[in-house]
Design a protein around this motif. Structure first.
Motif: not given
Length: 634
Positions: A336-343
């Motif tokens: 799924r596509l998500v807003y980017c988030y930290p590692v």
């Protein structure tokens, strides 16, 4: 203070978008502790003081470009208050005691970042990374071995070629190797093909037979010409050269010396022209006899690095094993596509040792086993905010100080110990430029930054293991956004910049959603670098402009520790600003004349006092071809 006990406010007094906010999960609540309202989202546990704006926050379930976007796993809220966690008191280094009001955070008088800007970068959901979690004991060992590797490099250059290592060449070797490296260590290379670094070979070879320094006066030019002729003759005599090479070099060197003895009326330009001619005649022959030796330096340094990585890895795995930390089961990741988030790291962190914190005026000092790292207090407060926004495994801030120590130590080791060394590799754009990039072009993400120099709270950086707790999305070459607007100001390493362009074009080719990259690179044209040439001829290039040398400025790479008056410096080279966008990105963030004019205005050197330009590596002014890859002020 949990969500179910928060008093809800009637939203009828909000703007006309209130219904949309409610549907997106937002409600207006009251903070008893702060005695003022805030916004809370039930989908993601995100909290904000200001009313959220639709389309700008991670919690929006779909975005206007039509990509179905899913909220990421709930994290520690980007919030004024964190459920189940008491605020960190950065003044005393302790938590607030129950029942007492929260202490006010340290607030810098001048701020070089805006952490309220939400991301518009969309990615496919990623599995947690397999990097080993950072620990001060391992970071201390890595620092000691990296320092030792630098010393080996210095000794090899001196013993084999009689020169000091070219300035910043070890730093650029680390960058160039990481473009290729498949090894496990975040800093030192251990699995590269080829093992001989093009970057290190090129820079060492350029200083043979002698280093060419900048020339200001006629007498300096005369002495340098004589030294070059003498060194070239001596080198060709002492190496296994062919008879033809020996003849050409000796004839040109002796001819130059005879000219110097008889012509005392020559100008500085005459000497420089003669030096350029001598280098063209002797250079290929000198290179031929030095090739095996310089390749030996590169090979030796690489193999020592491989051994050091093995030692570090073994010590790290032993530490984790002693803490009963084993490899977890593979995490399930939805497509799924998500807003980017930290590692996120797959392995849990081991217990962290005590790191001492004290403040000396405006400097935060963190000490572990006698090793001190320092950061300006304002930047310490910034790291605190980034940690609060990004970290999900340490709600009580019990590992905060040790992770900051590891972070700063890592960058300190990467920079090197020389005066101003490494700072050019971490230079950043001025704040007014970032403001315009965000306002006019929707930029909300930096492709090359660190927790110490970032403007936004979402960015890519070199070290996912230490930086992910502070907002990093990992190295950019491993980051594949489907849409968003990005700023890219890479470290000025030719191989890294070339790999960057390859990655940009692959992403732009693959995505039909709005995707935009605004790139800032040195305008090196003698010779034209592959990265600049490829961007200028790219099918995705929409606009390009140039900022002349000494007419624009950058923020120092050591901004987290330097004095306020040293924060900005003038660039010693021109900067090319290039817009690469796909069709949808161009339609959404078109570089119109009006927008470009605002960007140019923001880029003008301000009236504040500027520091001196970052010293470039010792190089000759006779030919941009011979020096272009040494200028690292960014």
């Amino acid at each position: 203070n949990t969500p179910q006990h928060r008093a809800r406010f009637d939203l009828s007094d909000t703007l006309s978008c209130a219904d949309e906010l409610v549907q997106a999960g937002w409600s207006k609540c009251w903070s008893k502790r702060e005695n003022r309202p805030y916004w809370f989202n039930r989908f993601t546990n995100q909290s904000m003081w200001e009313m959220p704006v639709l389309g700008q926050h991670d919690v929006i379930v779909s975005i206007e470009i039509g990509i179905p976007v899913t909220p990421t796993t709930p994290t520690v809220p980007i919030s004024p208050i964190t459920p189940r966690a008491k605020p960190w008191n950065s003044t005393t280094g302790t938590e607030d005691k129950p029942g007492q009001p929260a202490s006010a955070l340290y607030r810098p008088t001048i701020i070089y970042w805006d952490l309220d800007i939400q991301t518009n970068a969309v990615i496919r959901e990623r599995a947690p990374a397999n990097h080993l979690p950072p620990h001060p004991e391992i970071e201390l060992q890595r620092a000691q071995l990296t320092t030792k590797l630098r010393q080996h490099y210095q000794e090899l250059c001196y013993q084999r070629e009689g020169i000091e290592p070219p300035r910043e060449s070890f730093n650029r070797w680390l960058l160039e190797r990481k473009v290729l490296d498949k090894g496990p260590d975040p800093l030192l290379p251990s699995d590269c093909d080829p093992i001989i670094s093009r970057s290190m070979f090129r820079e060492v070879m350029n200083d043979i037979p002698i280093r060419l320094s900048r020339i200001k006066y006629k007498e300096e030019a005369r002495k340098l010409l004589f030294k070059y002729a003498e060194a070239a003759k001596k080198m060709i005599d002492s190496r296994n050269a062919t008879p033809d090479s020996r003849k050409v070099v000796k004839w040109n060197a002796e001819d130059t010396m005879n000219w110097l003895r008889r012509d005392h009326s020559a100008s500085k330009e005459d000497y420089m022209d003669r030096l350029e001619h001598l280098r063209k005649q002797c250079g290929p022959h000198v290179t031929a006899v030095a090739k095996d030796s310089v390749e030996g330096i590169c090979t030796k340094i690489y193999h020592i690095s491989v051994e050091y990585v093995r030692r570090i890895r073994q010590a790290h795995q032993t530490l984790l094993k002693d803490c009963n930390i084993t490899d977890p089961e593979a995490a399930e990741v939805q497509d799924r596509l998500v807003y980017c988030y930290p590692v996120r790291l797959a392995l849990p962190s081991p217990p962290q040792p005590r790191v001492e914190l004290h403040f000396e005026n405006d400097i935060a000092c963190l000490r572990y086993k006698g090793e001190m790292v320092k950061v300006n207090r304002g930047y310490f407060a910034k790291l605190e905010l980034l940690y609060r926004y990004s970290c999900i495994d340490d709600p009580r801030f019990e590992k905060f100080l040790s992770r900051i120590w590891c972070l700063i130590k890592r960058y300190q080791v990467m920079f090197g110990a020389g005066v101003n060394e490494g700072m050019g590799l971490q230079g950043a754009l001025p704040v007014p430029v970032f403001e315009v990039l965000n306002k006019q072009f929707g930029v909300s993400f930096e492709c090359f930054a660190s927790p110490l120099n970032s403007y936004f709270k979402q960015f890519c950086s070199a070290f996912p293991d230490t930086d992910g707790f502070f907002g990093s999305r990992g190295p950019f070459l491993n980051f594949s956004p489907a849409s968003g607007s990005f700023e890219a100001n890479p470290p000025f390493c030719e191989e890294l910049m070339d790999a960057m362009v390859t990655h940009f074009e692959e992403l732009l080719e693959k995505s039909s959603e709005p995707l935009s990259f605004i790139i800032f690179v040195p305008e090196w044209r003698d010779p034209l670098t592959p990265a600049l040439n490829r961007m200028e001829t790219s099918a995705f290039r929409r606009h390009q402009m140039s900022m002349p040398a000494f007419e624009h400025e950058y923020r120092s790479g050591s901004q987290h520790i330097c004095k306020k008056e040293e924060m900005y410096y003038k660039a010693v080279h021109g900067t090319a600003v290039i817009f690469l966008q796909n069709d949808a990105g161009f339609a959404k963030w078109e570089p119109t004349p009006e927008r470009i004019q605002e960007l140019l205005a923001a880029y003008q050197v301000s009236q504040r006092t500027l520091g001196s330009p970052v010293p470039s590596s010792s190089s000759s002014s006779i030919s941009a071809k011979s020096i272009h890859h040494f200028h690292i002020c960014s």
